[in-house]
Design an enzyme around this catalytic site. Structure first.
Site, PDB file in Angstrom:
ATOM      1  N   CYS A  34      -0.702  -3.065   2.276  1.00 39.81           N
ATOM      2  CA  CYS A  34       0.079  -3.747   1.234  1.00 39.81           C
ATOM      3  C   CYS A  34       1.573  -3.604   1.506  1.00 39.81           C
ATOM      4  CB  CYS A  34      -0.201  -3.125  -0.131  1.00 39.81           C
ATOM      5  SG  CYS A  34      -1.793  -3.541  -0.834  1.00 39.81           S
ATOM      6  N   CYS A  61      -5.834   0.548   0.465  1.00 38.26           N
ATOM      7  CA  CYS A  61      -6.354   0.472  -0.915  1.00 38.26           C
ATOM      8  C   CYS A  61      -7.440  -0.593  -1.056  1.00 38.26           C
ATOM      9  CB  CYS A  61      -5.218   0.203  -1.912  1.00 38.26           C
ATOM     10  SG  CYS A  61      -4.665  -1.505  -1.960  1.00 38.26           S
ATOM     11  N   CYS A 108      -6.338  -4.744   2.486  1.00 39.45           N
ATOM     12  CA  CYS A 108      -5.424  -3.629   2.763  1.00 39.45           C
ATOM     13  C   CYS A 108      -6.230  -2.455   3.301  1.00 39.45           C
ATOM     14  CB  CYS A 108      -4.675  -3.241   1.497  1.00 39.45           C
ATOM     15  SG  CYS A 108      -3.717  -1.709   1.700  1.00 39.45           S
ATOM     16  N   GLY A 124      17.671 -23.419 -12.157  1.00 44.88           N
ATOM     17  CA  GLY A 124      17.644 -23.885 -10.771  1.00 44.88           C
ATOM     18  C   GLY A 124      18.983 -24.370 -10.261  1.00 44.88           C
ATOM     19  N   CYS A 128       0.107  -0.483  -4.037  1.00 50.58           N
ATOM     20  CA  CYS A 128      -0.912   0.125  -3.179  1.00 50.58           C
ATOM     21  C   CYS A 128      -1.201   1.565  -3.636  1.00 50.58           C
ATOM     22  CB  CYS A 128      -0.415   0.110  -1.733  1.00 50.58           C
ATOM     23  SG  CYS A 128      -1.677   0.472  -0.509  1.00 50.58           S
TER      24      CYS A 128
END
Lengths: 262, 372, 305
Positions: C274, C252, C249, C40, C280
């Site tokens: 997606c 899909c 979606c 970080g 997808c």
């Protein structure tokens, strides 16, 4: 008003001296400040009182002498030897600093609630509701309508901003507050109300305070003890009433006569 | 929109072909050669060399042609080439006092040893479009005089002899030369790094900042002590040879601003300096640079820092036009994932406000009670 | 990450393998190692001028170039998709300069360079995710000065970060940050996850893959080693909530993926599909069918149709 004082001093200044090149900022200033005690530093502009305040609060390193502070754990430390992290921690917990211009002590771009809550969040508060409740409590203590908690300080009057700045400083229950001309720039009627409020808070919370002011009326109203500065030196010190009623130094006599006499 | 994205690969190829076509323009007009750009758009070449940080007139000319005359894009092309070049070391400092001067003016003294030399300048031209250029008129031969061997000391050196201007800190030949392009900028930066940054900085940015100081945003009371343009010798000390080997000559512009300074508790009153240097003939750039250099010394000279031109982080972080143009122009890239997130938030907040408004309306009284 | 094995390899075009010279790659790898050691923390590095504009992925490209080896398989996505123009451009850059194999399949990739998304498929210990980062400093919009923000990180002085979240709740009733949502790493550094939607934040936590972040213009690299604790900042009584969609979606039928809104006509028609195109397409190949699968224009439905 002295019942909160204990045996050991909270802050000790020892021969604090500051040179700016060849010019003297302040020289050989020494005193002890006890818990719950309010010390007024008075003098004309250029007398070194603002320099002294910066030295005492660790924002300026002295050329000579030292400033000692008794931390919450009881250990007395030379503030110059504190790390930046410790210094910042002091400034968001055990110390407060009230600037003459509230804009310097506030975040003008965020709400009053966030201004008061910032210190709490900085020390780990993570419950929005509790932070907000605490902020509301403090707004009311400084006589700001809690209904205005979501407004920015830009919408506040000068007096309200100054009271908000005080609330922002006191929310973490500091033991020592530095004040730099806290009533400077305010109307006389607003000044009186603010002084009343500060006096009440200082007494209720047992705060120690160092108040820099050129206004002897402020010193008279707020402080237990007074330190008169001239040309960078402390020329007279004592109980406020005593010094103001019976000044020994000619310069203090001049100050008192020029300001307090009708 | 979505179709174009799906055909991304082919679209990119086609865009590049179209770009090449547009770059050529009308094929019935003769194609411009880099040599023509190098010779006839010499100031554009100089700016690209300076901001591209690479002294190569031919390369800069190709870059200008490739960039269709967009000088920031051309500087970018030069920089991207420069970054792949190996580093052998740093040359000795150039000696601008020994410059073969083509132009030299001082605003501080009427006459100076070596005299004022106007050289090739726009300064006193009347800005009337010269329609003779359209047809391509013959150019008169320049006036010539025999080379004058008289020395041309720098005006700041003359002031220095009387101790009226601050001394430049002595150079340390053993000190490492910092390189902005090899190390990340660390703030606060020393004056050497600041000057390096400004030398690569955008001419327009430095011009505007310098101008702002003149208008009072960080005033420095400047006088153009001297501006000189000409050729200087470049020498390089090769480790295995043991002495300085001349590498050739480059043309540079140098501007030394002389600024008023009232002195402080420890310093007697004397003039201070602002410095600008660029490849080729870049007068405006070096003057802006010298103003900004002096403004950035505010803290060092005990002046109050409050104007943008005095703010080191502000100036150094925003001076580079290759960085700036990249980040500004990256807004053209797809952001629809972020935008979708913001779209959802805006819809949600609008729905919340509408619900609150409905709750407040007279016929929504029960709603309000339910909400409470 | 078999870059060391390929040192000195010269690809077609006269440039070194993956464009950067080996000296520069070593410098970047040192910064990456430091970043991994301090999760970080933003490590300054001597970012090079790349042959693509700053702000267009030069940080990610340098990180990828520094860790890329001849046996790697590279996937490049932008907005979750492999065929967005800049993803195509960066993929071509590495094809040209390194000759490595590229793929659009998340599972097959050893290095995935991304802008603005984390793939839907769970990443594995054999993979590295390289983020392109525009502004690495999570405190930048609260405190513009680098000199001050570095001190704030050093001292863990993060009160200001919560001030921003407090203001959101006071103004809107909830936290109004939807992307580049700040996180705290291993209880120490506050980090900007790059402008990924907050939907993706939970995927960063305890991720098996190494996550590297490169900011070219700002000259910073930071990292999340595998299985690092990553917590989105919030309040106890206003906990972090990832974005949820009201739709599945359209192609899909997936219900737990990040969706793009696609405007299909000028009469308010729209569909949600997606954002992760590979995910997808794989679902459709497996037989999942969304409500509009048969009706969607070929350009939207893509290769799997």
């Amino acid at each position: 008003m002295t019942n909160a004082m204990t045996d050991a001093p909270l802050l000790t200044a020892e021969a604090v001296t500051k040179f700016y090149g060849a010019r003297i900022g302040c020289r050989d200033v020494g005193f002890e400040l006890y818990p719950g005690e309010v010390l007024a530093v008075v003098g004309e502009s250029g007398s070194g009182k603002s320099t002294l305040l910066k030295l005492l609060s660790g924002q300026l390193a002295p050329s000579d002498g030292r400033v000692l502070y008794r931390m919450r754990d009881g250990v007395t430390r030379d503030i110059l030897t504190l790390s930046e992290a410790e210094r910042r921690f002091l400034f968001r917990t055990d110390w407060g600093f009230v600037h003459q211009h509230a804009e310097q002590g506030l975040r003008m771009g965020v709400s009053a609630g966030a201004n008061v809550g910032e210190r709490l969040m900085a020390v780990g508060w993570r419950h929005y509701g509790k932070i907000r409740t605490e902020a509301e409590t403090w707004l009311e203590r400084v006589e700001i309508d809690a209904g205005r908690i979501d407004e920015r300080p830009t919408a506040y009057s000068g007096g309200m901003r100054q009271r908000l700045q005080i609330a922002r400083n006191l929310v973490t229950a500091p033991r020592l507050v530095f004040m730099d001309e806290p009533t400077g720039g305010l109307d006389v009627s607003v000044q009186a109300r603010l002084l009343d409020l500060v006096r009440g808070l200082v007494a209720d919370l047992g705060l120690a305070a160092i108040v820099v002011t050129h206004d002897l009326a402020v010193a008279r109203l707020l402080s237990h003890r007074i330190l008169v500065m001239k040309d960078g030196r402390a020329i007279e010190t004592g109980l406020t009433d005593q010094v103001l009623d019976d000044p020994r130094e000619p310069y203090t006599q001049l100050l008192v006569s020029s300001i307090l006499q009708p | 929109m979505y179709v174009a994205v799906k055909g991304g690969e082919r679209a990119i190829d086609n865009a590049h072909r179209l770009l090449a076509h547009a770059r050529r323009g009308d094929p019935s007009v003769p194609e411009v050669a880099p040599a023509q750009i190098r010779e006839q758009l010499a100031l554009a070449v100089d700016r690209v060399m300076t901001e591209g940080s690479l002294y190569d007139r031919d390369l800069a000319a190709i870059a200008i042609k490739q960039a269709r005359g967009d000088l920031v894009e051309a500087a970018f092309l030069v920089r991207a080439f420069r970054t792949t070049l190996p580093r052998f070391g740093a040359t000795d400092p150039i000696d601008t006092a020994a410059m073969q001067v083509a132009r030299r003016v001082s605003a501080t003294f009427k006459d100076i040893p070596g005299g004022q030399v106007l050289g090739p300048t726009f300064d006193y031209t009347h800005r009337l479009i010269d329609f003779l250029l359209e047809a391509g008129a013959d150019i008169a031969e320049p006036a010539r005089v025999a080379a004058d061997p008289v020395a041309m000391p720098r005006v700041t050196d003359l002031l220095g002899a009387d101790d009226l201007i601050e001394r430049n800190p002595p150079g340390d030949p053993d000190a490492p030369v910092p390189d902005l392009t090899r190390e990340p900028l660390d703030l606060p930066a020393g004056r050497d790094l600041r000057l390096q940054n400004l030398a690569r900085g955008d001419e327009g940015f430095l011009l505007a900042l310098g101008y702002s100081t003149q208008r009072g945003f960080g005033r420095t009371h400047p006088f153009a002590g001297e501006i000189r343009l000409g050729e200087v010798e470049l020498e390089f000390v090769a480790e295995d040879v043991g002495f300085a080997v001349p590498l050739g000559e480059i043309t540079v512009t140098e501007c030394q601003m002389v600024n008023q300074f009232k002195g402080s508790a420890t310093e007697p009153p004397r003039f201070t300096r602002g410095y600008g240097l660029a490849f080729g003939h870049c007068e405006r750039k070096t003057m802006g640079m010298a103003l900004v250099d002096r403004a950035l010394r505010a803290a060092e000279l005990g002046e109050e820092v409050k104007a943008p031109a005095q703010d080191e982080e502000f100036v150094l972080m925003h001076s580079d036009n290759v960085q700036a143009t990249g980040f500004v122009e990256h807004l053209k890239l797809p952001h629809y994932v972020d935008f979708q997130a913001e779209l959802g938030l805006i819809r949600q907040m609008r729905a919340e406000i509408a619900a609150r408004a409905a709750a407040r309306s007279p016929d929504g009284t029960t709603l309000q009670e339910a909400a409470e | 990450m078999s870059a060391l094995a390929t040192s000195g390899t010269v690809a077609a075009g006269g440039y070194n393998f993956a464009y950067l010279d080996e000296q520069t790659k070593r410098m970047i790898r040192r910064a990456i190692l430091k970043a991994i050691a301090i999760p970080g923390y933003q490590v300054p590095f001597a970012s090079r001028e790349m042959p693509m504009p700053y702000g267009w992925g030069t940080g990610g490209v340098q990180v990828t170039a520094a860790i890329l080896g001849a046996s790697d398989r590279l996937k490049v996505i932008d907005q979750g998709a492999d065929d967005t123009t800049n993803a195509v451009s960066i993929r071509k850059f590495f094809e040209k300069t390194s000759g490595v194999e590229t793929t659009t399949h998340t599972a097959e990739a050893t290095i995935i360079q991304t802008r603005h998304r984390i793939p839907e498929k769970t990443l594995t210990a054999d993979q590295v995710l390289v983020y392109q980062v525009p502004i690495p400093e999570p405190l930048r919009f609260l405190e513009p000065r680098e000199t001050e923000t570095r001190v704030m990180h050093a001292l863990e002085d993060y009160g200001l970060m919560h001030v921003k979240l407090y203001e959101d709740i006071a103004t809107h009733g909830h936290i109004a940050t939807t992307y580049a949502y700040p996180v705290k790493v291993e209880d120490r550094y506050v980090m900007d996850p790059s402008p990924t939607p907050k939907f993706d934040n939970p995927k960063m936590n305890d991720c098996a893959a190494l996550q590297l972040f490169g900011a070219g213009r700002e000259k910073r690299i930071y990292a999340l080693p595998p299985h690092t604790k990553v917590v989105s900042l919030d309040f106890d009584d206003h906990p972090f909530e990832p974005t949820k969609f009201d739709h599945a979606c359209a192609l899909c039928g997936a219900t737990h993926t990040y969706l793009d809104e696609v405007i299909t006509d000028d009469a308010g028609g729209r569909m949600f599909v997606c954002s992760d195109t590979d995910h997808c397409e794989e679902r459709r190949a497996e037989g999942h069918r969304g409500a509009l699968l048969g009706e969607a224009p070929a350009a939207i439905a893509g290769a799997a149709e």
